[in-house]
Motif scaffolding. Structure first.
Motif, PDB file in Angstrom:
ATOM      1  N   GLN B   7     -49.275 -25.453  15.663  1.00 25.28           N
ATOM      2  CA  GLN B   7     -48.750 -26.611  14.927  1.00 25.28           C
ATOM      3  C   GLN B   7     -49.872 -27.375  14.249  1.00 25.28           C
ATOM      4  O   GLN B   7     -49.746 -27.808  13.100  1.00 25.28           O
ATOM      5  N   ARG B   8     -50.961 -27.501  14.958  1.00 22.96           N
ATOM      6  CA  ARG B   8     -52.150 -28.170  14.424  1.00 22.96           C
ATOM      7  C   ARG B   8     -52.628 -27.439  13.176  1.00 22.96           C
ATOM      8  O   ARG B   8     -52.945 -28.027  12.135  1.00 22.96           O
ATOM      9  N   ARG B   9     -52.660 -26.121  13.303  1.00 23.51           N
ATOM     10  CA  ARG B   9     -53.137 -25.262  12.201  1.00 23.51           C
ATOM     11  C   ARG B   9     -52.263 -25.456  10.970  1.00 23.51           C
ATOM     12  O   ARG B   9     -52.745 -25.531   9.843  1.00 23.51           O
ATOM     13  N   LEU B  10     -50.937 -25.523  11.197  1.00 22.31           N
ATOM     14  CA  LEU B  10     -50.003 -25.691  10.080  1.00 22.31           C
ATOM     15  C   LEU B  10     -50.234 -27.020   9.374  1.00 22.31           C
ATOM     16  O   LEU B  10     -50.296 -27.086   8.144  1.00 22.31           O
ATOM     17  N   VAL B  11     -50.353 -28.070  10.158  1.00 23.10           N
ATOM     18  CA  VAL B  11     -50.572 -29.402   9.586  1.00 23.10           C
ATOM     19  C   VAL B  11     -51.838 -29.416   8.732  1.00 23.10           C
ATOM     20  O   VAL B  11     -51.844 -29.915   7.604  1.00 23.10           O
ATOM     21  N   ASP B  12     -52.901 -28.833   9.274  1.00 22.09           N
ATOM     22  CA  ASP B  12     -54.169 -28.801   8.532  1.00 22.09           C
ATOM     23  C   ASP B  12     -54.036 -27.950   7.271  1.00 22.09           C
ATOM     24  O   ASP B  12     -54.542 -28.317   6.200  1.00 22.09           O
ATOM     25  N   TYR B  13     -53.364 -26.815   7.412  1.00 26.80           N
ATOM     26  CA  TYR B  13     -53.222 -25.913   6.264  1.00 26.80           C
ATOM     27  C   TYR B  13     -52.458 -26.592   5.137  1.00 26.80           C
ATOM     28  O   TYR B  13     -52.855 -26.560   3.973  1.00 26.80           O
ATOM     29  N   ARG B  14     -51.351 -27.207   5.529  1.00 28.78           N
ATOM     30  CA  ARG B  14     -50.546 -27.926   4.546  1.00 28.78           C
ATOM     31  C   ARG B  14     -51.361 -28.993   3.842  1.00 28.78           C
ATOM     32  O   ARG B  14     -51.320 -29.127   2.611  1.00 28.78           O
ATOM     33  N   ALA B  15     -52.091 -29.778   4.626  1.00 28.23           N
ATOM     34  CA  ALA B  15     -52.912 -30.852   4.059  1.00 28.23           C
ATOM     35  C   ALA B  15     -53.896 -30.294   3.044  1.00 28.23           C
ATOM     36  O   ALA B  15     -54.101 -30.880   1.971  1.00 28.23           O
ATOM     37  N   SER B  16     -54.467 -29.131   3.346  1.00 26.38           N
ATOM     38  CA  SER B  16     -55.447 -28.551   2.428  1.00 26.38           C
ATOM     39  C   SER B  16     -54.781 -28.137   1.115  1.00 26.38           C
ATOM     40  O   SER B  16     -55.365 -28.268   0.044  1.00 26.38           O
ATOM     41  N   LEU B  17     -53.529 -27.675   1.195  1.00 31.52           N
ATOM     42  CA  LEU B  17     -52.838 -27.265  -0.029  1.00 31.52           C
ATOM     43  C   LEU B  17     -52.616 -28.455  -0.960  1.00 31.52           C
ATOM     44  O   LEU B  17     -52.739 -28.325  -2.175  1.00 31.52           O
ATOM     45  N   SER B 124     -50.648 -16.216  -8.351  1.00 31.53           N
ATOM     46  CA  SER B 124     -50.845 -15.370  -7.163  1.00 31.53           C
ATOM     47  C   SER B 124     -51.528 -16.157  -6.039  1.00 31.53           C
ATOM     48  O   SER B 124     -51.245 -15.943  -4.866  1.00 31.53           O
ATOM     49  N   LEU B 125     -52.355 -17.132  -6.401  1.00 30.99           N
ATOM     50  CA  LEU B 125     -52.978 -17.969  -5.375  1.00 30.99           C
ATOM     51  C   LEU B 125     -51.917 -18.774  -4.627  1.00 30.99           C
ATOM     52  O   LEU B 125     -51.861 -18.760  -3.394  1.00 30.99           O
ATOM     53  N   VAL B 126     -51.065 -19.482  -5.393  1.00 30.98           N
ATOM     54  CA  VAL B 126     -50.074 -20.339  -4.734  1.00 30.98           C
ATOM     55  C   VAL B 126     -49.062 -19.501  -3.963  1.00 30.98           C
ATOM     56  O   VAL B 126     -48.594 -19.889  -2.890  1.00 30.98           O
ATOM     57  N   LYS B 127     -48.765 -18.311  -4.465  1.00 29.76           N
ATOM     58  CA  LYS B 127     -47.827 -17.430  -3.763  1.00 29.76           C
ATOM     59  C   LYS B 127     -48.397 -17.050  -2.400  1.00 29.76           C
ATOM     60  O   LYS B 127     -47.723 -17.149  -1.377  1.00 29.76           O
ATOM     61  N   GLU B 131     -46.837 -18.144   1.181  1.00 26.94           N
ATOM     62  CA  GLU B 131     -46.424 -17.107   2.127  1.00 26.94           C
ATOM     63  C   GLU B 131     -47.136 -17.277   3.470  1.00 26.94           C
ATOM     64  O   GLU B 131     -46.516 -17.137   4.529  1.00 26.94           O
ATOM     65  N   SER B 132     -48.423 -17.624   3.430  1.00 27.30           N
ATOM     66  CA  SER B 132     -49.156 -17.864   4.677  1.00 27.30           C
ATOM     67  C   SER B 132     -48.555 -19.030   5.428  1.00 27.30           C
ATOM     68  O   SER B 132     -48.409 -18.998   6.651  1.00 27.30           O
ATOM     69  N   MET B 133     -48.209 -20.077   4.687  1.00 26.99           N
ATOM     70  CA  MET B 133     -47.629 -21.260   5.305  1.00 26.99           C
ATOM     71  C   MET B 133     -46.297 -20.927   5.963  1.00 26.99           C
ATOM     72  O   MET B 133     -46.026 -21.343   7.088  1.00 26.99           O
ATOM     73  N   PHE B 134     -45.451 -20.146   5.272  1.00 22.06           N
ATOM     74  CA  PHE B 134     -44.164 -19.759   5.844  1.00 22.06           C
ATOM     75  C   PHE B 134     -44.363 -18.909   7.094  1.00 22.06           C
ATOM     76  O   PHE B 134     -43.620 -19.038   8.065  1.00 22.06           O
ATOM     77  N   GLN B 135     -45.380 -18.063   7.054  1.00 26.85           N
ATOM     78  CA  GLN B 135     -45.666 -17.214   8.214  1.00 26.85           C
ATOM     79  C   GLN B 135     -46.024 -18.048   9.432  1.00 26.85           C
ATOM     80  O   GLN B 135     -45.544 -17.815  10.536  1.00 26.85           O
TER      81      GLN B 135
END
Lengths: 152, 149
Positions: B7-17, B124-127, B131-135
């Motif tokens: 969950q932590r990873r997701l929050v950080d990943y999203r923030a980076s996007l 292709s970058l945003v895709k 996709e990583s975020m959904f995973q």
């Protein structure tokens, strides 16, 4: 955002969430846009407000619906569409005597282009995409309009 | 990796996007529209965006290969792409479309071709990012957790 004649930006009257959803069930909405993604988005936005919009992909389909006797309180009209675009469709509907609220939703942000669209007979014109604030505003205007119509 | 770390990873990943402008406010509006009655709304809309985009990129490539280029047609495709990318909040794709339209207006073939390349790249970058975020979200759900806001 461009306001047509008779529009005012008076303060919004916020009903409670559930009231809001229930009072909107009687309003009929038509979404006219050639982009399936936009249709999906606007449909979902409106559903959140308790509305159940009908959705068509070009101006001609919108006009045809009215010709066969359908009517809608609110029409969300895209500008650029094949077959019949938003400007033509709006002119056509106004010529037919339709006085539903017609709101242009366009991705072209140029003042002059929105002005052209307004002149075809829109009540309001917004830039895409639709947001909850815009919908709240429109629903308020619709309620005001219905009140006015009832008082005539 | 345990649930909390995921969950932590997701929050950080999203923030980076958001931080890197891959996504903007419009995407969070999409997430706001999702609820228990429509649990897959975001994935559905994004999938539609992927299909739309791939079709448009093909159309653009074809249109720019023609011996006599129909710039109006090219512009129409880019306009659509700009609309859909802005609606889901794919900011960098949207910006690439804006630059592209300027070259269309100038009827500049070189410029258009460069922009198409840039557009493909940003898409292709945003895709990949989405996709990583959904995973990550799927992993969290499979582990019995809920998606943090």
């Amino acid at each position: 955002m461009v306001l047509g004649n008779g529009a005012s930006s008076s303060s919004l009257n916020m009903k409670s969430g559930e009231d809001k959803v229930n009072s909107n069930k009687n309003l009929s909405v038509l979404v006219v846009d050639d982009d399936p993604l936009i249709r999906m988005l606007h449909d979902m936005h409106l559903k959140k407000f308790g509305l159940n919009p009908q959705v068509v992909e070009d101006g001609k389909k919108a006009v045809d619906l009215f010709r066969i006797g359908a009517s809608f309180d609110l029409i969300l009209m895209d500008k650029e569409m094949p077959v019949m675009n938003g400007v033509e469709a709006t002119k056509e509907l106004r010529d037919m005597g339709i006085n539903s609220m017609i709101v242009g939703v366009t991705s072209r942000g140029l003042e002059i282009e929105m002005q052209d669209f307004m002149e075809s007979g829109l009540d309001f014109c917004f830039e895409k995409p639709l947001t909850p604030d815009m919908i709240t505003f429109l629903l308020n205007e619709l309620n005001k309009k219905n009140d006015d119509d009832n008082n005539d | 990796m345990d649930l909390f770390q995921l969950q932590r990873r997701l929050v950080d990943y999203r923030a980076s996007l958001y931080h890197e402008d891959f996504l903007d406010e419009q995407f969070s509006q999409l997430q706001d529209l999702q609820d228990e009655n429509n649990p897959d709304f975001v994935v559905e809309v994004v999938t539609l965006f992927f299909e739309d985009s791939e079709r448009l990129l093909n159309e653009l490539a074809k249109a720019l290969e023609q011996p006599i280029i129909d710039f109006k047609r090219v512009d129409a495709h880019v306009h659509q792409f700009k609309g859909s990318s802005s609606s889901i909040g794919a900011q960098r794709v949207q910006k690439a479309c804006i630059a592209f339209r300027n070259y269309c207006e100038e009827q500049n073939v070189e410029g258009c071709l460069k922009c198409l390349q840039q557009l493909r790249h940003e898409y292709s970058l945003v895709k990949t990012k989405l996709e990583s975020m959904f995973q990550l979200e799927q992993q969290i759900l499979s582990a019995g957790g809920s998606i943090p806001m």
